[in-house]
Design a protein around this motif. Structure first.
Motif, PDB file in Angstrom:
ATOM      1  N   THR A  43      41.997 -30.072 -24.455  1.00 47.87           N
ATOM      2  CA  THR A  43      42.269 -29.027 -23.461  1.00 47.87           C
ATOM      3  C   THR A  43      40.994 -28.639 -22.719  1.00 47.87           C
TER       4      THR A  43
ATOM      5  N   SER B 163      46.994 -35.269 -21.204  1.00 49.84           N
ATOM      6  CA  SER B 163      45.660 -34.719 -20.920  1.00 49.84           C
ATOM      7  C   SER B 163      44.776 -35.764 -20.250  1.00 49.84           C
TER       8      SER B 163
ATOM      9  N   ASN C  97      52.227 -27.572 -21.499  1.00 50.18           N
ATOM     10  CA  ASN C  97      51.918 -26.992 -22.807  1.00 50.18           C
ATOM     11  C   ASN C  97      53.070 -26.133 -23.321  1.00 50.18           C
TER      12      ASN C  97
END
Length: 420
Positions: free
Chosen positions: A231, A289, A412
């Motif tokens: 993240t 990601s 998310n």
């Protein structure tokens, strides 16, 4: 001289148990109904869980209960007799084995950990302390947010259900665990005992007992080692949207750094789990990601290309190249870090530089009005620089500052809502 009674003790227990009078190679009640063998287990520890090898290692006490009338002892006190492992070789004992086991052994420190207790009526207790490594068929589709169900299976090797009936001695209470059992990566949620049957085409049906336990993975380790760094790299890639579009080295190096870091995180996770052919939960998160980081690099490639095309069109239209190639603009950037496309911006920069020189002279002469003037010009310059930075942004950068974070936050929300 007193006679040593220990020298004749072997003959005494052999005669007492009638070992020489019976054939203990055959089960009790041979030719009749199946001999009931009760089982109970005291789990001492779960030593390890291996995702790579898909197995677990467990240490426990295994107790067998059965009745063999051939071992009946005449007694007036009704007291049992306890023996060690040396008697096991001379009498019949159940041939229990562990299905899907890879390795197993009986502990031998300081002596072989085996106990045999015989009651006068022929009831026998046979206890072992064993460590077993057995297969656990794991599903990693939700890794590392997964829950694994493992089982240790017990079965007679030679005697099918017609000769030996295997059952839990005390039902659900036959399985006991140590209160202090814990694992570094898992919560042990449940232990349970059940029974069933196994069929072999050549020998028939066999009784089988199951020791089931449920393991839920501790997520905090993976949050620190995998999710948080991933993240962080995605958020770091968004910084490039706020860097001047003409600062090619800064934006390219930032993009490459985040891409390489994501590759290292993915490699580290892949080394700790089996190379399965289906997607895991962590693969989904790291894949998205990595895609976000990669798209931030592609976004700047598009911005840089469109900026170059726009300046070339302006050159063909006006016959003048923008301030990007102006030497004075490059020198101005050395002071405030911004490029300027117009002569007005350059005049403002020149004015701000002269103003700072005047304010320095004022402070040297001790003029309070000079300090006040310098502060006002400083604030005015800060506002002008902020306006220039915003005006010089490409429209793709402007939209990306909002679009990328919103999409990643929505992902998310869906990810944690589905897998947790």
């Amino acid at each position: 001289m007193r006679k040593d009674s220990t020298k004749v003790w072997p003959l005494k227990y052999e005669q007492l148990l009638h070992i020489e009078e019976h054939d203990f190679t055959m089960r009790p009640g041979f030719g009749g109904s199946a001999v009931p063998v009760g089982i109970d287990v005291q789990i001492e520890s779960i030593d390890s869980i291996s995702e790579v090898n898909m197995d677990f290692t467990m240490t426990f006490y295994l107790r067998h209960y059965w009745k063999d009338e051939r071992l009946s002892i005449p007694s007036t006190t009704n007291k049992s007799m306890t023996f060690d492992h040396r008697l096991i070789q001379k009498i019949w004992v159940p041939d229990i084995f562990f299905v899907h086991s890879k390795r197993s052994f009986i502990h031998v420190t300081t002596v072989e950990n085996v106990m045999l207790r015989i009651h006068p009526d022929g009831n026998v207790l046979f206890c072992l302390r064993i460590t077993v490594s057995a297969m656990c068929f794991m599903d990693f589709s939700r890794f590392p947010l997964d829950t694994q169900n493992c089982s240790l299976e017990l079965e007679s090797y030679a005697y099918n259900e017609e000769d030996l009936m295997l059952y839990w001695k005390r039902g659900n209470r036959s399985l006991n665990t140590d209160e202090h059992i814990s694992l570094s990566q898992f919560f042990i949620e449940e232990f349970s005992a059940c029974s069933g049957f196994a069929f072999y085409s050549s020998t028939g049906w066999y009784n089988r007992l199951f020791i089931n336990f449920v393991l839920r993975r501790r997520i905090f380790f993976f949050v620190l080692q995998t999710y948080f760094p991933a993240t962080l790299m995605v958020i770091l890639s968004w910084v490039s949207f706020w860097i001047d579009r003409r600062a090619v080295p800064a934006r390219v190096s930032l993009g490459i750094t985040t891409v390489l870091t994501m590759s290292m995180i993915i490699s580290g996770v892949s080394a700790s789990v089996p190379q399965v052919s289906y997607l895991k939960a962590v693969d989904v998160y790291l894949g998205v990601s990595s895609l976000c980081v990669f798209l931030s690099v592609i976004e700047y490639a598009a911005v840089n290309y469109l900026t170059t095309v726009g300046e070339w069109k302006q050159f063909r239209k006006t016959g003048k190249i923008s301030g990007m190639y102006n030497i004075d603009a490059v020198q101005a950037m050395a002071f405030d870090g911004c490029y300027y496309d117009s002569e007005t911006d350059m005049d403002q920069t020149s004015f701000s530089l002269h103003s700072e020189e005047d304010s320095i002279r004022g402070r040297v002469t001790g003029s309070p009005s000079a300090d006040s003037s310098w502060m006002k010009r400083r604030k005015s310059l800060g506002g002008q620089v902020g306006r220039i930075v915003l005006e010089n942004n490409h429209v793709i950068d402007t939209y990306s500052r909002v679009l990328f974070p919103v999409v990643y936050i929505i992902f998310n929300l869906f990810y944690w809502g589905i897998y947790v």
